[in-house]
Write an enzyme that holds these catalytic residues in place. Sequence first.
Site, PDB file in Angstrom:
ATOM      1  N   CYS A 159      14.716   0.893  -5.540  1.00  0.00           N
ATOM      2  CA  CYS A 159      13.739   1.877  -6.008  1.00  0.00           C
ATOM      3  C   CYS A 159      13.680   3.047  -5.024  1.00  0.00           C
ATOM      4  O   CYS A 159      13.924   2.892  -3.826  1.00  0.00           O
ATOM      5  CB  CYS A 159      12.360   1.237  -6.132  1.00  0.00           C
ATOM      6  SG  CYS A 159      11.119   2.362  -6.839  1.00  0.00           S
ATOM      7  N   ASP A 166      11.138   4.381  -3.959  1.00  0.00           N
ATOM      8  CA  ASP A 166       9.923   4.205  -3.154  1.00  0.00           C
ATOM      9  C   ASP A 166      10.204   4.374  -1.653  1.00  0.00           C
ATOM     10  O   ASP A 166      11.137   3.764  -1.107  1.00  0.00           O
ATOM     11  CB  ASP A 166       9.368   2.794  -3.429  1.00  0.00           C
ATOM     12  CG  ASP A 166       7.956   2.617  -2.908  1.00  0.00           C
ATOM     13  OD1 ASP A 166       7.051   2.383  -3.723  1.00  0.00           O
ATOM     14  OD2 ASP A 166       7.762   2.696  -1.676  1.00  0.00           O
ATOM     15  N   ARG A 181       8.855   3.266   0.879  1.00  0.00           N
ATOM     16  CA  ARG A 181       8.594   2.129   1.774  1.00  0.00           C
ATOM     17  C   ARG A 181       9.770   1.169   1.919  1.00  0.00           C
ATOM     18  O   ARG A 181       9.677   0.176   2.645  1.00  0.00           O
ATOM     19  CB  ARG A 181       7.360   1.363   1.271  1.00  0.00           C
ATOM     20  CG  ARG A 181       6.091   2.189   1.306  1.00  0.00           C
ATOM     21  CD  ARG A 181       4.978   1.550   0.527  1.00  0.00           C
ATOM     22  NE  ARG A 181       5.240   1.552  -0.910  1.00  0.00           N
ATOM     23  CZ  ARG A 181       4.393   1.075  -1.823  1.00  0.00           C
ATOM     24  NH1 ARG A 181       3.245   0.557  -1.444  1.00  0.00           N
ATOM     25  NH2 ARG A 181       4.700   1.117  -3.099  1.00  0.00           N
ATOM     26  N   HIS A 187      10.828  -4.218  -6.245  1.00  0.00           N
ATOM     27  CA  HIS A 187       9.772  -4.509  -5.268  1.00  0.00           C
ATOM     28  C   HIS A 187       8.425  -4.682  -5.956  1.00  0.00           C
ATOM     29  O   HIS A 187       8.134  -4.008  -6.952  1.00  0.00           O
ATOM     30  CB  HIS A 187       9.689  -3.403  -4.209  1.00  0.00           C
ATOM     31  CG  HIS A 187       9.199  -2.081  -4.736  1.00  0.00           C
ATOM     32  ND1 HIS A 187       7.913  -1.629  -4.551  1.00  0.00           N
ATOM     33  CD2 HIS A 187       9.826  -1.120  -5.463  1.00  0.00           C
ATOM     34  CE1 HIS A 187       7.771  -0.456  -5.120  1.00  0.00           C
ATOM     35  NE2 HIS A 187       8.912  -0.116  -5.689  1.00  0.00           N
ATOM     36  N   CYS A 244       5.598  -1.875  -7.566  1.00  0.00           N
ATOM     37  CA  CYS A 244       6.414  -0.736  -8.022  1.00  0.00           C
ATOM     38  C   CYS A 244       5.619   0.119  -9.023  1.00  0.00           C
ATOM     39  O   CYS A 244       5.197  -0.370 -10.077  1.00  0.00           O
ATOM     40  CB  CYS A 244       7.704  -1.243  -8.673  1.00  0.00           C
ATOM     41  SG  CYS A 244       8.808   0.097  -9.173  1.00  0.00           S
TER      42      CYS A 244
HETATM   43 CO    CO Z   1       9.217   1.243  -7.183  1.00  0.00          CO
END
Ligand code: CO
Length: 212
Positions: free
Chosen positions: A42, A44, A46, A98, A101
């Site tokens: 992803c 993302d 993090r 994750h 998400c």
């Molecule tokens: Co995500």
Amino acid sequence: MRELKKLFENNQIWAREKIKKDPDFFRNLSEKQTPKYLWIGCADSRIPANEVLGLEPGEIFVHRNVANLVPHTDFNCLSVLQYGIEYLNVRHVIICGHYGCGGVAAAMKNAQFGLVDNWLRNIRDVYSREKKELDSIAGTIQKYQRLVELNVLHQVMNVCHTTIVQNAWAEQKKLSIHGWVYDVATGLLKDLNCCISSLDQVEDTYHTLKLH
Ligand code: CO
């Protein structure tokens, strides 16, 4: 601009540190890359692939998008897959979703979010195909977490349905496709115990080559 200046300063410190440990570090990398892994994760912020796996530059080929999707019409993701498998000879493709998400959460809502709805449709399709199991889960969080996992499993199969992967197997290349989930709350990876290494593990509807 001061904020961005800081990034350049960080970069200089980082490059200096690398050279201090290994004077040939960048020279070696500039000649070639030989990653054994391809990570599809992803976007993302993090979940930086190298960092969570403890890998150095050059050790993992990476593609990231919203909610780690591998649609069969996405030439961006498919190009990464083809280059990784055919030219870099990666041995493992890891689809890593994750918990928490935002893309998966959005796809569970009866709401519109703009352009991204067309991308998130892929996750609604996963929900629809897995509706029986998902609707039987009582808690909203549990249902959300399970959809994160099921989305990964569907993307693993999408990778296996490509001619890229099936051709690699036909050429006797050692290639495994894995499904993992990262927990942003603990920093730990969970293996969904889904490891596909041959065409006979793939539904025959999607075979583009005959099994011997
Ligand atoms: Co995500």
